[in-house]
Write a protein that holds these residues in place. Structure first.
Motif: not given
Length: 679
Positions: A493-512
């Protein structure tokens, strides 16, 4: 409620360089499974008058399991007989009742989850991961006189529901006499090769003059794994994509490859191979699979003959001279070419997640209802004690008995001068309601998509869950999404979501792109920036020190504590930090799954993102960013999350215009970098 792959999927714009439009064409991105391709809409009956009883081989019913048998024993039977499923019989005597069906996908699932081969079949069937336990078996049973078309329709129906085995049916007579098990590949072979093993004459005529290269699945549409991957990595790809083949190959050398199918994984499980074993090491210990290749100029009818003789369903198509792998041809491709003209392939979401109603039932204590006549201070006390960000309020009106008060409402109320003793109902009567209502059956990924797309350039942290009779059942928040993700019970179930391969950097709001204010600015000024920009956080810093974030939750705290609007934001954050517990920062490379667990455990809607502990912030992760990370997984395509797309596209589109309240900083994106992002 199925999404059409002919329509574009738009991920709502967000000032973080990740907005994009994905036009997913069915013929380019969607790879159908066997049962989905077997039944078309609006074309001829491709099965004729054949019945499933005629397809059953003599003696098929003797292959069976008892509940006491072990998973490893079952895997060895599949590996030696070439079968893909066996029924589980409660009594070994003739006429014993069928209590379940175990398939090769169950073996792969058990292999992936780390289940031991010594596990009894009965324990696997009752453990919750089996695809055909006794309670679902009635949906898989067909009589021997059922036509092959009826069998295929049942398989497609089960595939669309997605909650049970869909590639097999159990054939039982009127007195529960077991005839055997038929798979979707048996149907394909019946059409491609004929029921008795000889080639189907109609298929021969249709395939005349057609080469395998014309019908194969090209290499760009074949899932691949590098030789350095582990057995678990390969299992993850097969299970998540729901495909029956992939290639182990080095992208730099397409002439060196190995075909992997579920049958290979079944053999590995039967041999006791560990999931941490490198796939290349395991492949090297096996005999070469030259019998699973075919030249690209070979005729299609010859490919069907080879599949029949070698008892395989997949062949790797190789270049005539170089031997380079060009693609894969399966019995399914032959079927689609020779028998089913223009079938309508119906798509199934790869992972939709649990319904929001189920998530609310698991967290019933989280929905708070405030009585009529309550004040802002009373609601703030309730939200603070429950770690919630919204509450249902009794309005006492016939036309609108309930209202929703969210943390965003607290921001506007504080900015407009509301105080702790002021009545909520009086203020809400003067404000236009702006929340979405969904049914409890709404899937997790659909709820995430709705949160991101309430209106152009707007988002929403909350959805009101309402029954078909109009009753309010609760409030689903973006943080509940984190709770649902962190509560997934199995590795698959976790693998199907893809959240293990997705890191915080990929979805965060950049500080700028985060609004900022000085520590000396008032808390009212900081909340005004939130209200005007529609942002979720304001970064308080003075160039030398980061004080923290002003978020909508600060408005709840300010009203609860009766904080003066002229209080300095920096002093407020320093005082609040002493009473706060739990993390306030997260590293940029942290997997999204871990971020969801942290947010759910500590009821946090926002985290500062840093490269190293105590370092300068490089971005902000919000619970809505989590929603953005999972919304792309609602569609089946050759990637399971935004991680794949970010890896090949780069940093994303150009940075949007800076919202009001943002001051230039050393981390601001240069015009050249913006042009590179746009390209």
């Amino acid at each position: 409620g199925l999404k059409s792959f002919a329509q574009p999927l738009v991920i709502p714009a967000r000032p973080q360089g990740i907005a994009m439009e994905l036009k997913l064409k069915r013929e380019e991105s969607y790879v159908p499974s066997s049962s989905e391709a077997l039944v078309g809409v609006g074309h001829e009956n491709i099965f004729g008058e054949l019945t499933v009883g005629e397809l059953i081989r003599s003696g098929e019913g003797r292959y069976r399991l008892s509940p006491q048998d072990r998973l490893g024993d079952f895997a060895r039977v599949l590996a030696t007989t070439g079968r893909t499923a066996l029924p589980v019989i409660e009594d070994d005597r003739e006429g014993g009742s069928v209590v379940g069906l175990v398939t090769e996908n169950d073996v792969m699932r058990a292999f992936f989850e780390g289940t031991m081969p010594e596990t009894p079949i009965s324990e696997w069937l009752s453990g919750g991961a089996a695809r055909a336990p006794a309670r679902l078996l009635r949906r898989l049973v067909v009589p021997p006189h059922a036509s092959l078309r009826e069998v295929a329709e049942k398989m497609v129906s089960n595939a669309l529901k997605g909650d049970c085995a869909c590639h097999h049916v159990v054939v039982q007579g009127g007195t529960n006499v077991l005839f055997g098990v038929v798979s979707s590949h048996d149907l394909v072979r019946a059409l491609c090769h004929g029921c008795q093993g000889g080639c189907n004459q109609g298929a021969d005529v249709a395939a005349a003059g057609v080469t395998v290269q014309e019908v194969m699945k090209t290499k760009c549409r074949v899932f691949t794994c590098p030789p350095s991957d582990t057995m678990k990595d390969v299992l993850r790809v097969l299970l998540v994509t729901q495909q029956n083949s992939l290639l182990i190959m080095d992208q730099a050398d397409a002439s060196t490859f190995r075909l992997i199918t579920p049958r290979d994984m079944v053999k590995a499980f039967a041999d006791g191979i560990g999931t941490e074993v490198c796939i290349a090491d395991w492949v090297c210990g096996r005999s070469p699979s030259n019998d699973r290749t075919i030249a690209s100029d070979a005729q299609l009818d010859y490919a069907a003959e080879i599949m029949t003789k070698r008892k395989v369903d997949h062949l790797v198509v190789v270049h005539v001279r170089s031997g380079e792998a060009l693609g894969i041809v399966s019995s399914l491709e032959i079927l689609l070419r020779t028998r089913a003209d223009k079938p309508f392939l119906r798509s199934v979401p790869q992972w939709a997640g649990p319904p929001v109603g189920t998530v609310l039932m698991q967290n019933q204590n989280l929905t708070k209802v405030c009585p009529r006549g309550c004040t802002f201070g009373q609601v703030a006390d309730i939200l603070n004690s429950s770690s919630r960000t919204a509450s249902i309020v009794h309005m006492g009106r016939a036309d609108a008995p309930f209202g929703l008060l969210t943390q965003r409402d607290f921001v506007r109320a504080f900015v407009k001068g509301q105080r702790r003793r002021d009545l909520v109902a009086a203020w809400m009567s003067s404000v236009e309601p702006s929340f979405l209502q969904v049914l409890p059956s709404t899937s997790l990924t659909e709820a995430a998509s709705l949160m991101l797309g309430t209106a152009p350039h707007q988002t929403s942290h909350h959805l009101v869950v309402r029954s078909t009779r109009g009753e309010w059942l609760g409030v689903f928040s973006a943080l509940d999404l984190a709770r649902a993700l962190s509560g997934l019970s199995t590795e698959l179930d976790v693998a199907k979501t893809g959240i293990e391969e997705t890191t915080v950097e990929m979805v965060m709001t950049g500080v700028e792109f985060v609004p900022r204010c000085e520590p000396a600015d008032t808390i009212c000024h900081a909340l005004t920036i939130l209200d005007n920009t529609g942002q979720d956080a304001v970064l308080v810093e003075d160039g030398e020190r980061v004080y923290g974030l002003i978020t909508p939750h600060c408005a709840i705290e300010a009203l609860r504590r009766e904080v003066f609007p002229v209080c300095a934001a920096g002093a407020w954050l320093l005082a609040s930090r002493r009473s706060q517990q739990g993390p306030r920062e997260i590293r940029i490379g942290t997997p999204l799954a871990d971020a969801a667990r942290i947010m759910a455990a500590h009821s946090l809607h926002h985290l500062l993102v840093v490269e190293e502990a105590g370092g300068a912030p490089v971005g902000i992760l919000s619970s809505l960013d989590l929603a953005r990370g999972v919304v792309s997984i609602n569609y089946r395509c050759p990637f399971s999350s935004l991680a794949w797309l970010r890896r090949f596209v780069g940093c994303g589109p150009a940075a949007p215009k800076r919202p009001a309240g943002i001051t230039p900083s050393d981390g601001e994106v240069s015009p050249r970098a913006q042009r590179q992002r746009k390209e």
